[in-house]
Design an enzyme around this catalytic site. Structure first.
Site, PDB file in Angstrom:
ATOM      1  CE  LYS A 101      -4.223   1.205   2.404  1.00 21.66           C
ATOM      2  NZ  LYS A 101      -4.709   1.512   3.725  1.00 21.66           N
ATOM      3  CG  HIS A 103      -3.173   5.089   0.036  1.00 26.83           C
ATOM      4  ND1 HIS A 103      -3.089   4.088  -0.912  1.00 26.83           N
ATOM      5  CD2 HIS A 103      -4.313   4.846   0.732  1.00 26.83           C
ATOM      6  CE1 HIS A 103      -4.149   3.309  -0.814  1.00 26.83           C
ATOM      7  NE2 HIS A 103      -4.901   3.741   0.179  1.00 26.83           N
TER       8      HIS A 103
END
Ligand code: OMP
Length: 212
Positions: A101, A103
């Site tokens: 991921k 963010h």
């Protein structure tokens, strides 16, 4: 739960199937263990208690329980609950995302950080491919693999004469624990006269691919 009770349980849930199956390795196997079929709350409770009891009985020494995505995720979550509630062992747990991921919280480890001694929980080891990926991930985080627990040890040869599990034990210097293994399945079938046909297929398979 005894080994016999555990095998009754996986037969009743359809997790253990007898017949003819092609494995990831290409081998034609007379049985297949599909942990994805543990799919009710009661089944997961029983399964996780069996893992927790094995971890406690073996005295596994670890800091964090790690379940590799995807199938290891519910195993790590539910087994950490069973360890705390049934065995009085309250330990952190973690799992990985398959997609990193970029963010929000970032990173690809969810749950506790991978620090210290890591016990990997998984369903089955056949050739050991999946488990080696977890080892790399743990080492990349600066943590140390401390052991592996699986539900079923198929006791099959890997590259040479050792089983994939024995190769993992040798290469990483860690123990691999299992709730049951191939020999337990054969011993179980030997007590069921109506299953003699399967017993023969299982012993043939063991002589071809099994470790001595
Ligand atoms: P290795 O990566 O070869 O150790 O194989 C482990 C994987 O094989 C499991 O995570 C499953 O995807 C699959 N598998 C089972 O789930 N159950 C079995 O009884 C046999 C296999 C297999 O294909 O070997």
């Amino acid at each position: 739960m005894t080994k016999t009770q555990f095998i009754d349980f996986i037969m009743a849930t359809g997790v253990l199937k007898l017949g003819e199956f092609t494995l990831k390795s290409g081998r034609k196997s007379p049985y297949f263990f599909n942990a994805g079929l543990f799919n009710t709350g009661q089944q997961l409770a029983q399964l996780s208690q069996a893992y927790a009891a094995t971890i406690a009985d073996k005295g596994a020494d670890f800091d964090v329980l790690f379940g590799p995505a995807y199938k290891g995720i519910p195993l790590a979550a539910t087994t950490s609950v069973a360890l705390a509630e049934k065995q009085g062992i309250d330990k952190p747990y973690a799992f990985n995302r398959k997609e990193a991921k970029d963010h929000g919280e970032g990173g690809n480890i969810v749950g506790h950080a991978l620090e210290g001694k890591i016990l990997i929980i998984d369903d089955v080891i056949t050739a050991g491919t999946a488990i080696r990926e977890s080892m790399d991930l743990i080492q990349a985080q600066g943590a140390k693999p401390a052991g592996v627990i699986v539900a079923l040890d198929r006791m099959e040869k890997g590259q040479g004469e050792l089983s994939a599990i024995q190769e993992v034990e040798r290469d990483y210097g860690i123990p691999v624990y299992s709730i049951i293994n191939m020999n337990d399945l054969i011993d179980y079938l030997a007590t069921k006269p109506d299953m003699s046909h399967y017993l023969e297929a299982m012993t043939d398979y063991r002589s071809q691919y099994g470790i001595m």
